[in-house]
Write an enzyme that holds these catalytic residues in place. Structure first.
Site, mmCIF file in Angstrom:
data_model
loop_
_atom_site.group_PDB
_atom_site.id
_atom_site.type_symbol
_atom_site.label_atom_id
_atom_site.label_comp_id
_atom_site.label_asym_id
_atom_site.label_seq_id
_atom_site.Cartn_x
_atom_site.Cartn_y
_atom_site.Cartn_z
ATOM 1 N N ARG A 191 -48.461 38.633 1.385
ATOM 2 C CA ARG A 191 -47.817 39.040 0.122
ATOM 3 C C ARG A 191 -48.771 39.820 -0.784
ATOM 4 N NH1 ARG A 191 -44.827 37.745 3.085
ATOM 5 N NH2 ARG A 191 -43.061 36.358 2.983
ATOM 6 N N SER A 263 -38.016 34.105 -3.490
ATOM 7 C CA SER A 263 -39.102 33.120 -3.597
ATOM 8 C C SER A 263 -39.873 33.363 -4.887
ATOM 9 C CB SER A 263 -40.075 33.275 -2.427
ATOM 10 O OG SER A 263 -39.368 33.204 -1.227
ATOM 11 N N GLU A 369 -45.153 34.250 -6.829
ATOM 12 C CA GLU A 369 -45.089 35.462 -5.996
ATOM 13 C C GLU A 369 -44.561 36.617 -6.856
ATOM 14 O OE1 GLU A 369 -43.560 35.080 -1.946
ATOM 15 O OE2 GLU A 369 -42.233 36.783 -2.340
HETATM 16 C C1 LIG Z 1 -32.520 37.071 -3.370
HETATM 17 C C2 LIG Z 1 -33.882 37.630 -3.092
HETATM 18 C C3 LIG Z 1 -34.474 37.435 -1.854
HETATM 19 C C4 LIG Z 1 -35.755 37.947 -1.583
HETATM 20 N N1 LIG Z 1 -36.295 37.735 -0.352
HETATM 21 C C5 LIG Z 1 -37.529 38.217 -0.066
HETATM 22 C C6 LIG Z 1 -38.104 38.005 1.222
HETATM 23 O O1 LIG Z 1 -37.495 37.425 2.116
HETATM 24 N N2 LIG Z 1 -39.361 38.491 1.447
HETATM 25 C C7 LIG Z 1 -40.057 39.178 0.491
HETATM 26 O O2 LIG Z 1 -41.187 39.586 0.772
HETATM 27 N N3 LIG Z 1 -39.516 39.393 -0.735
HETATM 28 C C8 LIG Z 1 -38.292 38.941 -1.033
HETATM 29 N N4 LIG Z 1 -37.751 39.142 -2.273
HETATM 30 C C9 LIG Z 1 -38.551 39.844 -3.303
HETATM 31 C C10 LIG Z 1 -38.252 41.359 -3.400
HETATM 32 O O3 LIG Z 1 -37.002 41.664 -2.868
HETATM 33 C C11 LIG Z 1 -39.307 42.204 -2.693
HETATM 34 O O4 LIG Z 1 -40.598 41.934 -3.188
HETATM 35 C C12 LIG Z 1 -39.030 43.717 -2.860
HETATM 36 O O5 LIG Z 1 -39.898 44.474 -2.064
HETATM 37 C C13 LIG Z 1 -39.142 44.181 -4.320
HETATM 38 O O6 LIG Z 1 -38.599 45.473 -4.346
HETATM 39 P P1 LIG Z 1 -38.105 46.127 -5.685
HETATM 40 O O7 LIG Z 1 -37.719 47.525 -5.349
HETATM 41 O O8 LIG Z 1 -37.081 45.305 -6.343
HETATM 42 O O9 LIG Z 1 -39.474 46.140 -6.530
HETATM 43 P P2 LIG Z 1 -39.726 45.755 -8.050
HETATM 44 O O10 LIG Z 1 -39.325 44.338 -8.279
HETATM 45 O O11 LIG Z 1 -39.145 46.772 -8.946
HETATM 46 O O12 LIG Z 1 -41.312 45.860 -8.113
HETATM 47 C C14 LIG Z 1 -42.116 44.920 -7.435
HETATM 48 C C15 LIG Z 1 -43.593 45.349 -7.585
HETATM 49 O O13 LIG Z 1 -43.819 46.565 -6.890
HETATM 50 C C16 LIG Z 1 -44.253 47.596 -7.792
HETATM 51 N N5 LIG Z 1 -43.553 48.803 -7.363
HETATM 52 C C17 LIG Z 1 -42.219 48.954 -7.215
HETATM 53 N N6 LIG Z 1 -41.933 50.168 -6.743
HETATM 54 C C18 LIG Z 1 -43.115 50.820 -6.596
HETATM 55 C C19 LIG Z 1 -43.476 52.123 -6.142
HETATM 56 N N7 LIG Z 1 -42.560 53.016 -5.751
HETATM 57 N N8 LIG Z 1 -44.795 52.439 -6.142
HETATM 58 C C20 LIG Z 1 -45.742 51.547 -6.544
HETATM 59 N N9 LIG Z 1 -45.449 50.294 -6.968
HETATM 60 C C21 LIG Z 1 -44.146 49.946 -6.995
HETATM 61 C C22 LIG Z 1 -43.851 47.130 -9.179
HETATM 62 O O14 LIG Z 1 -44.685 47.677 -10.177
HETATM 63 C C23 LIG Z 1 -43.996 45.624 -9.037
HETATM 64 O O15 LIG Z 1 -45.346 45.261 -9.201
HETATM 65 C C24 LIG Z 1 -36.462 38.666 -2.581
HETATM 66 C C25 LIG Z 1 -35.844 38.882 -3.832
HETATM 67 C C26 LIG Z 1 -34.575 38.379 -4.079
HETATM 68 C C27 LIG Z 1 -33.928 38.637 -5.421
#
Ligand SMILES: Cc1cc2nc3c(=O)[nH]c(=O)nc-3n(C[C@H](O)[C@H](O)[C@H](O)COP(=O)(O)OP(=O)(O)OC[C@H]3O[C@@H](n4cnc5c(N)ncnc54)[C@H](O)[C@@H]3O)c2cc1C
Length: 376
Positions: A191, A263, A369
């Site tokens: 992570r 998570s 996380e």
């Molecule tokens: C129901 C649910 C289930 C989930 N299951 C999992 C799972 O099984 N495994 C897992 O690993 N995660 C899981 N997640 C967490 C999440 O989906 C992941 O971490 C996902 O990759 C976040 O993507 P996002 O586009 O929403 O990023 P954001 O939440 O918008 O950003 C997350 C981080 O990445 C940075 N960021 C975002 N985009 C960029 C970019 N283009 N360039 C540089 N930095 C950037 C942001 O600044 C922030 O620090 C889950 C979330 C939910 C709500």
């Protein structure tokens, strides 16, 4: 600041979205507002932003004079791994939303495929599965965008995105430079990646190498049991992706219906000694070996062990707990939920209570996380 620069600053500020609601851009569903917000849809938008780097500095200087604090840049994608602790984010939110998927190279064994940052991750995975390409199937239905996937090295059901990432294309929003990181340079671990450290590196595209013939990973979570129960004896790539989706739908809150970030805590990584201590008291404690020790203090002879934090939280009695607008999901104790109408501070209070209680019971610290974003 010169008068010209100040005018440029005022002009640009007036073109930007102000006090922008992020309610639809954080899956917790909190009604947070950002002081400034800018969507970037094309590379030109990004370059324009970078050309105006000077204006960003001007803005920061002015804000710090006016408010006594310094604003900063947050890169936000799907908001599915973000918690704003306050209802007002006194900063500048950049929303990279470049679209596109390209097949770059292909040989008898592999395909190199590029996803631009604004593509929805689960649609991207579905597309690769529809092409019968192996590598992302266990990561099906993870919310968020392609650009965020390398940031925390997303993982699920025994797979991590690091195993398929070839290179990551970034723009540094403070210097305007493009830098491409190969897999090693991404410094992926559990992570984690280098992109968590350098928060102004905007990922605009990710290149993946996927296999035309691969081995399916069935031994993590309930995948194998689910296949057996459903009489699938010779599973295909598509069966595995469908199984992962079905298991996730049973266990996790539906995005857009119940607020969560999946998570909330990372799994606990402990020393072998600590694990054995817990196992003596709780023989059913689940555990997984950790390939590379992320604990610098752990001696090489001592392997580190991953204990699911969901199990620790469950055993500490929190599963299904509800307090006003927030609670712990009754099907997965690792997930904190917002039922609507609440404030981010309620989640933070619950987080602290759970951390204290797990520490008191097991002597293990569990860490979030989720990215908690404070206005500086
Ligand atoms: C129901 C649910 C289930 C989930 N299951 C999992 C799972 O099984 N495994 C897992 O690993 N995660 C899981 N997640 C967490 C999440 O989906 C992941 O971490 C996902 O990759 C976040 O993507 P996002 O586009 O929403 O990023 P954001 O939440 O918008 O950003 C997350 C981080 O990445 C940075 N960021 C975002 N985009 C960029 C970019 N283009 N360039 C540089 N930095 C950037 C942001 O600044 C922030 O620090 C889950 C979330 C939910 C709500």
């Amino acid at each position: 600041m010169s008068f010209d620069k100040f005018c440029l600053f005022l002009k640009k500020i007036s073109e930007m979205e102000k006090d922008f609601s992020l309610r639809e851009l954080n899956t917790f569903g909190f009604d947070v507002k950002a002081r400034y917000f800018q969507e970037l849809k094309t590379l030109d938008d990004v370059q324009e932003l970078i050309r105006n780097h000077e204006f960003i500095s001007c803005r920061d200087a002015t804000l710090s004079r006016l408010n006594g604090n310094t604003s900063h840049i947050l890169i936000l994608s799907g908001g599915s791994n973000i918690l704003f602790p306050d209802e007002f984010y006194d900063g500048f939110v950049v929303y990279p939303n470049l679209k596109g998927i390209e097949i770059l190279e292909e040989n008898a064994e592999t395909v190199m495929i590029r996803g631009y940052c604004g593509e929805v991750w689960k649609d991207f995975v579905d597309y690769t599965v529809s092409l019968n390409l192996y590598g992302l199937e266990n990561l099906a239905d993870i919310p968020g965008k392609v650009g965020a996937a390398p940031v925390q090295n997303i993982g699920a059901y025994g797979a991590e995105v690091k195993d398929t990432v070839y290179q990551v294309h970034t723009f540094d929003l403070t210097t305007g430079k493009i830098r491409i990181f190969n897999n090693n340079e991404c410094e992926f671990s559990y992570r984690n990646s280098i992109f968590k450290k350098y928060k102004t590196l905007m990922i605009f595209a990710v290149d993946f190498i996927l296999k035309k013939h691969g081995e399916l990973k069935l031994d993590y979570g309930n995948i194998r049991n689910y296949l057996i129960t459903n009489n699938i004896t010779n599973p295909t790539l598509k069966d595995v992706a469908a199984t992962v989706k079905a298991i996730r739908a049973e266990k996790l809150p539906e995005v857009g219906v119940v607020g969560s970030v999946g998570s909330f805590f990372q799994n606990a990584i402990v020393t072998m000694d600590k694990y054995l201590e817990i196992k003596e008291l709780y023989p059913d404690v689940p555990s997984y070996p950790v390939e590379i020790s992320p604990l610098p203090a752990v001696e090489k002879s001592h392997k580190s062990i991953k204990i699911p934090s969901g199990w620790l939280i469950d055993r500490a009695g929190w599963k299904g707990y509800r307090e006003n607008h927030v609670g712990v999901w009754d099907k997965q104790a690792l997930v904190l939920v917002h039922y609507g109408g609440g404030k981010p501070s309620e989640i933070l209070d619950l987080m602290k209570k759970i951390q204290d209680s797990v520490y008191k019971k097991f002597g293990i610290e569990i860490n979030p996380e989720v990215n908690i974003i404070f206005s500086l």
